[in-house]
Scaffold this motif. Sequence first.
Motif, PDB file in Angstrom:
ATOM      1  N   MET A 199       7.710 -70.221  12.865  1.00 46.29           N
ATOM      2  CA  MET A 199       8.510 -68.307  13.176  1.00 46.29           C
ATOM      3  C   MET A 199       9.727 -68.766  13.226  1.00 46.29           C
ATOM      4  N   THR A 200      10.593 -67.616  12.342  1.00 46.20           N
ATOM      5  CA  THR A 200      11.769 -67.911  11.870  1.00 46.20           C
ATOM      6  C   THR A 200      12.099 -66.579  12.994  1.00 46.20           C
ATOM      7  N   LYS A 201      13.191 -66.682  13.744  1.00 43.00           N
ATOM      8  CA  LYS A 201      13.654 -65.858  14.894  1.00 43.00           C
ATOM      9  C   LYS A 201      15.100 -65.311  14.950  1.00 43.00           C
ATOM     10  N   LEU A 202      15.523 -64.284  15.242  1.00 43.90           N
ATOM     11  CA  LEU A 202      17.189 -64.477  15.562  1.00 43.90           C
ATOM     12  C   LEU A 202      17.438 -63.842  16.874  1.00 43.90           C
ATOM     13  N   PHE A 203      17.827 -64.302  17.196  1.00 46.14           N
ATOM     14  CA  PHE A 203      18.599 -63.739  18.295  1.00 46.14           C
ATOM     15  C   PHE A 203      19.630 -62.449  18.489  1.00 46.14           C
ATOM     16  N   PHE A 204      19.353 -61.499  19.013  1.00 47.27           N
ATOM     17  CA  PHE A 204      19.668 -60.673  19.469  1.00 47.27           C
ATOM     18  C   PHE A 204      22.030 -60.663  18.814  1.00 47.27           C
ATOM     19  N   SER A 205      22.306 -61.887  19.309  1.00 51.03           N
ATOM     20  CA  SER A 205      23.554 -62.254  19.510  1.00 51.03           C
ATOM     21  C   SER A 205      23.945 -62.434  17.892  1.00 51.03           C
ATOM     22  N   GLU A 206      23.404 -62.740  17.426  1.00 49.58           N
ATOM     23  CA  GLU A 206      23.016 -63.637  15.710  1.00 49.58           C
ATOM     24  C   GLU A 206      23.532 -62.457  14.564  1.00 49.58           C
ATOM     25  N   TYR A 207      22.950 -61.052  15.108  1.00 52.11           N
ATOM     26  CA  TYR A 207      22.874 -59.826  13.791  1.00 52.11           C
ATOM     27  C   TYR A 207      23.326 -58.783  14.466  1.00 52.11           C
ATOM     28  N   GLU A 208      23.835 -59.180  15.771  1.00 50.84           N
ATOM     29  CA  GLU A 208      25.012 -58.432  16.002  1.00 50.84           C
ATOM     30  C   GLU A 208      26.329 -58.063  15.052  1.00 50.84           C
ATOM     31  N   GLU A 209      26.383 -58.045  14.464  1.00 49.26           N
ATOM     32  CA  GLU A 209      27.874 -57.896  13.672  1.00 49.26           C
ATOM     33  C   GLU A 209      27.544 -58.103  12.453  1.00 49.26           C
ATOM     34  N   ALA A 210      27.360 -57.361  11.489  1.00 49.01           N
ATOM     35  CA  ALA A 210      27.235 -57.506  10.285  1.00 49.01           C
ATOM     36  C   ALA A 210      28.092 -57.291   9.058  1.00 49.01           C
ATOM     37  N   GLU A 211      28.095 -57.652   8.265  1.00 44.70           N
ATOM     38  CA  GLU A 211      29.000 -57.520   6.759  1.00 44.70           C
ATOM     39  C   GLU A 211      28.947 -56.066   7.044  1.00 44.70           C
ATOM     40  N   PRO A 212      30.498 -55.447   6.968  1.00 45.85           N
ATOM     41  CA  PRO A 212      31.029 -54.106   7.104  1.00 45.85           C
ATOM     42  C   PRO A 212      30.415 -53.500   5.485  1.00 45.85           C
ATOM     43  N   SER A 213      29.501 -52.155   5.723  1.00 45.68           N
ATOM     44  CA  SER A 213      29.288 -51.761   4.423  1.00 45.68           C
ATOM     45  C   SER A 213      28.731 -53.051   3.172  1.00 45.68           C
ATOM     46  N   HIS A 237      20.478 -47.544  19.950  1.00 40.52           N
ATOM     47  CA  HIS A 237      20.791 -46.465  21.238  1.00 40.52           C
ATOM     48  C   HIS A 237      19.116 -47.111  21.648  1.00 40.52           C
ATOM     49  N   VAL A 238      18.690 -48.426  21.815  1.00 42.18           N
ATOM     50  CA  VAL A 238      17.658 -49.029  21.794  1.00 42.18           C
ATOM     51  C   VAL A 238      18.528 -50.641  22.379  1.00 42.18           C
ATOM     52  N   ALA A 239      18.347 -50.538  23.957  1.00 38.96           N
ATOM     53  CA  ALA A 239      19.146 -52.004  24.615  1.00 38.96           C
ATOM     54  C   ALA A 239      19.153 -53.584  23.909  1.00 38.96           C
ATOM     55  N   LEU A 240      19.534 -53.854  23.903  1.00 37.45           N
ATOM     56  CA  LEU A 240      19.020 -55.080  23.534  1.00 37.45           C
ATOM     57  C   LEU A 240      20.618 -55.591  23.291  1.00 37.45           C
ATOM     58  N   GLY A 241      20.297 -56.882  24.787  1.00 37.87           N
ATOM     59  CA  GLY A 241      21.221 -57.780  24.823  1.00 37.87           C
ATOM     60  C   GLY A 241      21.167 -59.725  25.386  1.00 37.87           C
ATOM     61  N   PRO A 242      21.733 -60.043  24.960  1.00 44.71           N
ATOM     62  CA  PRO A 242      21.656 -61.958  25.441  1.00 44.71           C
ATOM     63  C   PRO A 242      20.341 -61.751  26.831  1.00 44.71           C
ATOM     64  N   HIS A 243      21.305 -60.969  27.984  1.00 45.58           N
ATOM     65  CA  HIS A 243      21.248 -61.174  29.093  1.00 45.58           C
ATOM     66  C   HIS A 243      18.863 -60.843  28.356  1.00 45.58           C
ATOM     67  N   GLN A 244      18.376 -60.171  27.995  1.00 51.48           N
ATOM     68  CA  GLN A 244      17.284 -59.942  27.992  1.00 51.48           C
ATOM     69  C   GLN A 244      16.012 -60.126  27.458  1.00 51.48           C
ATOM     70  N   ARG A 245      16.761 -61.427  26.735  1.00 56.99           N
ATOM     71  CA  ARG A 245      16.374 -63.080  26.171  1.00 56.99           C
ATOM     72  C   ARG A 245      15.080 -62.583  24.971  1.00 56.99           C
ATOM     73  N   ILE A 246      15.775 -61.986  24.143  1.00 49.28           N
ATOM     74  CA  ILE A 246      14.150 -60.948  22.863  1.00 49.28           C
ATOM     75  C   ILE A 246      14.649 -61.457  22.089  1.00 49.28           C
ATOM     76  N   ASP A 247      13.926 -62.675  21.329  1.00 51.14           N
ATOM     77  CA  ASP A 247      13.873 -62.552  20.493  1.00 51.14           C
ATOM     78  C   ASP A 247      13.353 -62.114  18.716  1.00 51.14           C
ATOM     79  N   LEU A 248      14.035 -61.801  17.955  1.00 47.84           N
ATOM     80  CA  LEU A 248      13.330 -60.637  16.606  1.00 47.84           C
ATOM     81  C   LEU A 248      13.715 -61.797  15.578  1.00 47.84           C
ATOM     82  N   GLY A 249      12.365 -61.987  14.944  1.00 47.57           N
ATOM     83  CA  GLY A 249      12.357 -62.079  13.377  1.00 47.57           C
ATOM     84  C   GLY A 249      12.870 -61.635  12.218  1.00 47.57           C
ATOM     85  N   GLU A 250      13.060 -62.129  11.085  1.00 48.57           N
ATOM     86  CA  GLU A 250      14.175 -61.604   9.768  1.00 48.57           C
ATOM     87  C   GLU A 250      13.263 -60.336   9.006  1.00 48.57           C
ATOM     88  N   GLY A 251      13.813 -59.596   9.305  1.00 49.16           N
ATOM     89  CA  GLY A 251      13.060 -58.397   8.827  1.00 49.16           C
ATOM     90  C   GLY A 251      12.441 -57.258   9.303  1.00 49.16           C
TER      91      GLY A 251
END
Length: 228
Positions: A1-15, A112-126
Amino acid sequence: MTKLFFSEYEEAEPSAPLVIFGAGGLGREVLLLLQQINATHPTWEVRGFYDDQAPATPTVAGLPYLGTSADLNATTEPLAVAVAVGSPVGRASVVRRLTAPQLSFPVLVHPHVALGPHQRIDLGEGSIVQQGCILTCDIILGRFVLLNLGCTVGHDAVLGDFASLMPHANVGGAAQLGPGTYLGTNATVIHGVHIGENTILGAGAVAVRNLPANITAVGVPARAISSK
Protein backbone atom coordinates in the motif's frame (compact mmCIF):
# COMPACT_ATOMS: atom_id res chain seq x y z
CA MET A 1 0.00 0.00 0.00
CA THR A 2 1.36 3.40 -0.97
CA LYS A 3 0.91 5.85 1.89
CA LEU A 4 1.81 9.49 2.41
CA PHE A 5 2.38 10.88 5.89
CA PHE A 6 0.77 14.25 6.53
CA SER A 7 4.02 16.19 6.67
CA GLU A 8 4.92 14.96 3.18
CA TYR A 9 1.93 16.51 1.42
CA GLU A 10 1.21 19.52 3.61
CA GLU A 11 3.15 21.82 1.29
CA ALA A 12 2.20 21.55 -2.38
CA GLU A 13 3.70 23.50 -5.24
CA PRO A 14 1.87 26.86 -5.46
CA SER A 15 -0.69 27.06 -8.26
CA ALA A 16 0.08 23.55 -9.50
CA PRO A 17 -2.18 22.57 -12.43
CA LEU A 18 -4.94 20.13 -11.48
CA VAL A 19 -7.96 18.61 -13.20
CA ILE A 20 -10.94 16.73 -11.84
CA PHE A 21 -11.95 13.39 -13.33
CA GLY A 22 -15.69 13.07 -12.84
CA ALA A 23 -18.03 15.76 -14.10
CA GLY A 24 -21.02 14.89 -11.92
CA GLY A 25 -22.19 16.06 -8.52
CA LEU A 26 -19.19 14.70 -6.63
CA GLY A 27 -16.92 16.43 -9.12
CA ARG A 28 -18.55 19.76 -8.28
CA GLU A 29 -18.16 19.02 -4.57
CA VAL A 30 -14.47 18.27 -5.08
CA LEU A 31 -14.16 21.55 -6.97
CA LEU A 32 -15.65 23.28 -3.92
CA LEU A 33 -13.10 21.47 -1.71
CA LEU A 34 -10.27 22.73 -3.93
CA GLN A 35 -11.65 26.27 -3.77
CA GLN A 36 -11.78 26.00 0.04
CA ILE A 37 -8.17 24.79 0.10
CA ASN A 38 -7.10 27.66 -2.15
CA ALA A 39 -8.93 30.19 0.02
CA THR A 40 -6.73 29.15 2.95
CA HIS A 41 -3.50 28.55 1.05
CA PRO A 42 -3.38 29.07 -2.74
CA THR A 43 -2.26 25.70 -4.04
CA TRP A 44 -4.10 24.51 -7.14
CA GLU A 45 -4.83 25.92 -10.57
CA VAL A 46 -7.98 23.98 -11.40
CA ARG A 47 -8.25 23.75 -15.18
CA GLY A 48 -11.45 21.79 -15.70
CA PHE A 49 -13.12 18.40 -15.84
CA TYR A 50 -12.53 15.11 -17.61
CA ASP A 51 -15.06 12.30 -17.84
CA ASP A 52 -15.59 9.38 -20.19
CA GLN A 53 -19.24 10.40 -20.37
CA ALA A 54 -19.46 13.96 -21.62
CA PRO A 55 -21.69 16.28 -19.57
CA ALA A 56 -24.76 17.88 -21.11
CA THR A 57 -23.07 21.29 -21.30
CA PRO A 58 -19.56 22.32 -22.38
CA THR A 59 -18.84 23.73 -18.93
CA VAL A 60 -19.33 22.38 -15.39
CA ALA A 61 -19.56 24.85 -12.51
CA GLY A 62 -17.93 27.45 -14.75
CA LEU A 63 -14.99 25.26 -15.83
CA PRO A 64 -14.58 23.54 -19.22
CA TYR A 65 -15.11 19.90 -19.99
CA LEU A 66 -11.73 18.83 -21.37
CA GLY A 67 -12.27 15.29 -22.63
CA THR A 68 -12.04 11.61 -21.82
CA SER A 69 -9.51 9.46 -19.99
CA ALA A 70 -7.75 8.90 -23.33
CA ASP A 71 -7.42 12.66 -23.77
CA LEU A 72 -6.09 12.99 -20.23
CA ASN A 73 -3.50 10.26 -20.83
CA ALA A 74 -2.33 12.19 -23.89
CA THR A 75 -1.36 15.29 -21.90
CA THR A 76 2.29 16.23 -22.30
CA GLU A 77 2.81 18.15 -19.05
CA PRO A 78 2.83 17.09 -15.39
CA LEU A 79 -0.74 17.28 -14.17
CA ALA A 80 -2.43 16.49 -10.85
CA VAL A 81 -5.73 14.62 -10.99
CA ALA A 82 -8.52 14.42 -8.42
CA VAL A 83 -10.67 11.35 -9.10
CA ALA A 84 -14.22 12.35 -8.13
CA VAL A 85 -16.12 9.09 -8.52
CA GLY A 86 -18.16 7.90 -5.55
CA SER A 87 -18.37 4.18 -6.33
CA PRO A 88 -15.29 2.20 -5.24
CA VAL A 89 -15.56 0.02 -8.34
CA GLY A 90 -15.95 3.02 -10.62
CA ARG A 91 -13.08 4.90 -8.99
CA ALA A 92 -10.75 1.90 -9.27
CA SER A 93 -11.71 1.51 -12.94
CA VAL A 94 -10.84 5.15 -13.64
CA VAL A 95 -7.49 4.87 -11.88
CA ARG A 96 -6.62 1.77 -13.93
CA ARG A 97 -7.32 3.76 -17.12
CA LEU A 98 -5.18 6.75 -16.13
CA THR A 99 -1.78 5.30 -16.90
CA ALA A 100 0.26 8.24 -18.24
CA PRO A 101 3.45 8.77 -16.19
CA GLN A 102 3.00 12.54 -16.07
CA LEU A 103 -0.23 12.18 -14.04
CA SER A 104 -0.14 12.36 -10.25
CA PHE A 105 -2.85 11.93 -7.63
CA PRO A 106 -2.50 14.27 -4.65
CA VAL A 107 -4.13 13.85 -1.26
CA LEU A 108 -6.81 16.51 -0.79
CA VAL A 109 -7.90 17.41 2.75
CA HIS A 110 -10.27 20.17 3.78
CA PRO A 111 -8.27 22.87 5.58
CA HIS A 112 -10.41 22.66 8.72
CA VAL A 113 -9.84 18.92 9.20
CA ALA A 114 -7.28 18.41 11.97
CA LEU A 115 -4.35 16.37 10.67
CA GLY A 116 -0.94 16.77 12.23
CA PRO A 117 2.18 14.65 12.72
CA HIS A 118 1.24 13.99 16.35
CA GLN A 119 -1.89 12.14 15.14
CA ARG A 120 0.18 9.58 13.20
CA ILE A 121 -2.22 9.29 10.28
CA ASP A 122 -1.15 7.76 6.96
CA LEU A 123 -3.07 8.79 3.86
CA GLY A 124 -2.65 6.96 0.56
CA GLU A 125 -2.25 8.78 -2.74
CA GLY A 126 -5.42 10.16 -4.26
CA SER A 127 -7.39 10.13 -1.00
CA ILE A 128 -9.99 12.85 -0.47
CA VAL A 129 -11.15 14.05 2.96
CA GLN A 130 -14.08 16.43 2.87
CA GLN A 131 -15.27 19.13 5.26
CA GLY A 132 -16.36 18.17 8.77
CA CYS A 133 -14.46 14.89 9.01
CA ILE A 134 -12.82 13.88 12.29
CA LEU A 135 -9.85 11.51 12.37
CA THR A 136 -8.27 10.80 15.74
CA CYS A 137 -4.93 8.96 15.80
CA ASP A 138 -2.94 5.99 14.47
CA ILE A 139 -5.13 5.61 11.39
CA ILE A 140 -4.28 4.22 7.96
CA LEU A 141 -6.21 5.17 4.84
CA GLY A 142 -5.25 3.30 1.69
CA ARG A 143 -5.01 4.65 -1.83
CA PHE A 144 -7.93 6.64 -3.27
CA VAL A 145 -10.06 6.48 -0.13
CA LEU A 146 -13.01 8.89 -0.08
CA LEU A 147 -14.31 10.40 3.16
CA ASN A 148 -17.36 12.45 2.31
CA LEU A 149 -18.82 15.20 4.49
CA GLY A 150 -18.79 14.75 8.27
CA CYS A 151 -17.32 11.25 8.58
CA THR A 152 -15.53 10.05 11.72
CA VAL A 153 -12.68 7.54 11.95
CA GLY A 154 -11.45 6.29 15.31
CA HIS A 155 -8.04 5.24 16.61
CA ASP A 156 -6.17 2.37 14.93
CA ALA A 157 -8.72 2.03 12.14
CA VAL A 158 -7.55 0.76 8.76
CA LEU A 159 -9.42 1.61 5.55
CA GLY A 160 -8.38 -0.34 2.47
CA ASP A 161 -7.74 1.05 -0.99
CA PHE A 162 -10.75 2.67 -2.70
CA ALA A 163 -12.97 2.51 0.40
CA SER A 164 -15.81 5.04 0.21
CA LEU A 165 -17.58 6.63 3.17
CA MET A 166 -20.68 8.63 2.35
CA PRO A 167 -21.74 11.63 4.48
CA HIS A 168 -21.70 11.11 8.26
CA ALA A 169 -20.52 7.50 8.13
CA ASN A 170 -18.67 6.41 11.28
CA VAL A 171 -15.80 3.95 11.71
CA GLY A 172 -14.98 2.93 15.27
CA GLY A 173 -11.58 2.42 16.80
CA ALA A 174 -9.56 -0.57 15.52
CA ALA A 175 -12.19 -1.31 12.86
CA GLN A 176 -10.95 -2.53 9.49
CA LEU A 177 -12.56 -1.93 6.11
CA GLY A 178 -11.39 -4.10 3.24
CA PRO A 179 -10.49 -2.68 -0.17
CA GLY A 180 -13.49 -1.36 -2.07
CA THR A 181 -15.77 -1.18 0.97
CA TYR A 182 -18.71 1.23 0.66
CA LEU A 183 -20.46 2.76 3.69
CA GLY A 184 -23.73 4.52 2.95
CA THR A 185 -24.88 7.76 4.56
CA ASN A 186 -24.96 7.50 8.38
CA ALA A 187 -23.70 3.91 8.34
CA THR A 188 -21.64 2.85 11.38
CA VAL A 189 -18.97 0.22 11.94
CA ILE A 190 -18.45 -0.24 15.66
CA HIS A 191 -15.16 -0.73 17.47
CA GLY A 192 -13.04 -3.62 16.25
CA VAL A 193 -15.40 -4.87 13.54
CA HIS A 194 -13.95 -6.05 10.22
CA ILE A 195 -15.77 -5.47 6.92
CA GLY A 196 -14.77 -7.66 3.99
CA GLU A 197 -13.53 -6.52 0.60
CA ASN A 198 -16.09 -4.92 -1.73
CA THR A 199 -18.88 -5.15 0.85
CA ILE A 200 -21.62 -2.50 0.90
CA LEU A 201 -23.06 -1.33 4.21
CA GLY A 202 -26.34 0.42 3.49
CA ALA A 203 -27.40 3.86 4.64
CA GLY A 204 -28.06 3.96 8.37
CA ALA A 205 -26.91 0.39 8.92
CA VAL A 206 -24.83 -0.56 11.96
CA ALA A 207 -22.24 -3.32 11.70
CA VAL A 208 -21.90 -4.83 15.19
CA ARG A 209 -20.04 -7.96 14.06
CA ASN A 210 -17.67 -8.88 11.25
CA LEU A 211 -19.11 -8.98 7.74
CA PRO A 212 -17.68 -11.13 4.92
CA ALA A 213 -16.50 -9.90 1.54
CA ASN A 214 -18.74 -9.19 -1.44
CA ILE A 215 -22.10 -8.77 0.27
CA THR A 216 -24.64 -6.00 0.79
CA ALA A 217 -25.78 -5.60 4.39
CA VAL A 218 -28.50 -3.34 5.80
CA GLY A 219 -30.32 -2.73 9.06
CA VAL A 220 -29.55 -2.49 12.76
CA PRO A 221 -27.76 -4.73 13.37
CA ALA A 222 -26.58 -5.10 9.78
CA ARG A 223 -27.52 -8.34 8.04
CA ALA A 224 -26.68 -9.55 4.55
CA ILE A 225 -29.42 -9.20 1.97
CA SER A 226 -27.44 -10.16 -1.13
CA SER A 227 -24.02 -11.36 -2.27
CA LYS A 228 -21.94 -10.67 -5.36
